[in-house]
Structure formats: C-alpha cells, structure tokens
Design a protein around this motif. Sequence first.
Motif, short mmCIF file in Angstrom:
data_model
loop_
_atom_site.label_atom_id
_atom_site.label_comp_id
_atom_site.label_asym_id
_atom_site.label_seq_id
_atom_site.Cartn_x
_atom_site.Cartn_y
_atom_site.Cartn_z
N MET A 1 18.82 12.45 33.67
CA MET A 1 20.24 12.67 33.46
C MET A 1 21.00 11.35 33.37
O MET A 1 22.20 11.34 33.46
CB MET A 1 20.82 13.54 34.57
N ASN A 2 20.27 10.25 33.19
CA ASN A 2 20.92 8.94 33.09
C ASN A 2 21.37 8.68 31.66
O ASN A 2 20.62 8.91 30.72
CB ASN A 2 19.97 7.84 33.53
N VAL A 3 22.59 8.16 31.53
CA VAL A 3 23.11 7.81 30.21
C VAL A 3 22.95 6.32 29.92
O VAL A 3 23.18 5.90 28.80
CB VAL A 3 24.59 8.23 30.04
N GLY A 4 22.60 5.54 30.94
CA GLY A 4 22.40 4.11 30.74
C GLY A 4 23.55 3.24 31.17
O GLY A 4 23.52 2.03 30.97
N HIS A 5 24.57 3.82 31.78
CA HIS A 5 25.68 3.05 32.32
C HIS A 5 25.69 3.27 33.83
O HIS A 5 25.81 4.42 34.28
CB HIS A 5 27.01 3.48 31.70
N PRO A 6 25.55 2.19 34.62
CA PRO A 6 25.40 2.35 36.07
C PRO A 6 26.52 3.14 36.76
O PRO A 6 26.25 3.94 37.65
CB PRO A 6 25.36 0.91 36.60
N GLU A 7 27.76 2.93 36.36
CA GLU A 7 28.86 3.67 36.99
C GLU A 7 28.79 5.16 36.69
O GLU A 7 28.97 5.99 37.58
CB GLU A 7 30.21 3.11 36.52
N ILE A 8 28.58 5.48 35.44
CA ILE A 8 28.51 6.89 35.04
C ILE A 8 27.31 7.56 35.71
O ILE A 8 27.42 8.67 36.25
CB ILE A 8 28.45 7.02 33.50
N ASP A 9 26.17 6.88 35.72
CA ASP A 9 24.97 7.46 36.33
C ASP A 9 25.15 7.66 37.83
O ASP A 9 24.74 8.68 38.38
CB ASP A 9 23.75 6.59 36.03
N ALA A 10 25.79 6.71 38.50
CA ALA A 10 26.06 6.85 39.94
C ALA A 10 27.01 8.02 40.18
O ALA A 10 26.84 8.79 41.13
CB ALA A 10 26.63 5.56 40.51
#
Length: 136
Positions: A1-10
């Motif tokens: 479910m990771n999109v590759g942007h640390p803030e969004i993924d967190a």
Amino acid sequence: MNVGHPEIDADHRYLIHLINTVELVLRFPENPEHMKLAFDELEHYAAEHFAREEKIQISWGYSHYDEHQQEHRRLLESLSLLRRMMEKAMAETSPPADALREHSGYVTDFLRKWLVDHVMKTDLKMIDLFKGRKVF
C-alpha cells in the motif's frame, strides 16, 4: 500500500492503526465513550492526511489532483455519515454497547473498504509521480 512518499505512506499506516482501534473498541464496547474518542481521532486524522496529501500533490504537479480532492471530500462525508449512524443507534439502544455490538460487522467492513479501496484504487496511481525521483 506504499505510494513511494514517506509522509503519505506513514499516514496510511497510522490510518490503519486508527481503524484497528475502532475495531478494538467494537470488540469491547462496554464504554461507548471510547467509540466517540476513536471516531474523533479517525475523522480528525483523515482530514489532516487528505489535506497533507493534496498539498503534496499540488507541489509535485499531480495531474489527477481535482478528482482526488473530490474523492477525499466524499470519503470524509461517508465517514461522518457512519459516525452519525452509530451515534443515533447508540442513542436509541439501551444499553448503547448493544448498538456497538449489533453494528460492529458493518462498521468494520465499511472502514476497511473505505481505506483500502481508496489507497488501492486511487492513491496507488501516485506511484509513478514519485518513482525515480528524490522525494526528500
């Protein structure tokens, strides 16, 4: 479910945590106030996350920003409707914990679908936006 942007993924991981918290409250519904607190945090954080995600999309020039923003608004509205439905059920049921037990399956299914569908069908489209680019 990771999109590759640390803030969004967190944010997505924390939203999963909050949904798990709602599910836990539904398993042990003796104190309906816990449901209010869990929904407060879920609604508040979802709104913060969507605002943060939209800000990132704008700064990265995401071409599907307008549709994504509209979906966020619909998701927040549906979460608010779910909360009102649960509050009404608790107000009309004595003891209120019975309403939480009665609706627990529906709420759990709704929230899982609410988040997973959005992330899997909409957010994962952002992978190409961040792929191969330095995010931080």
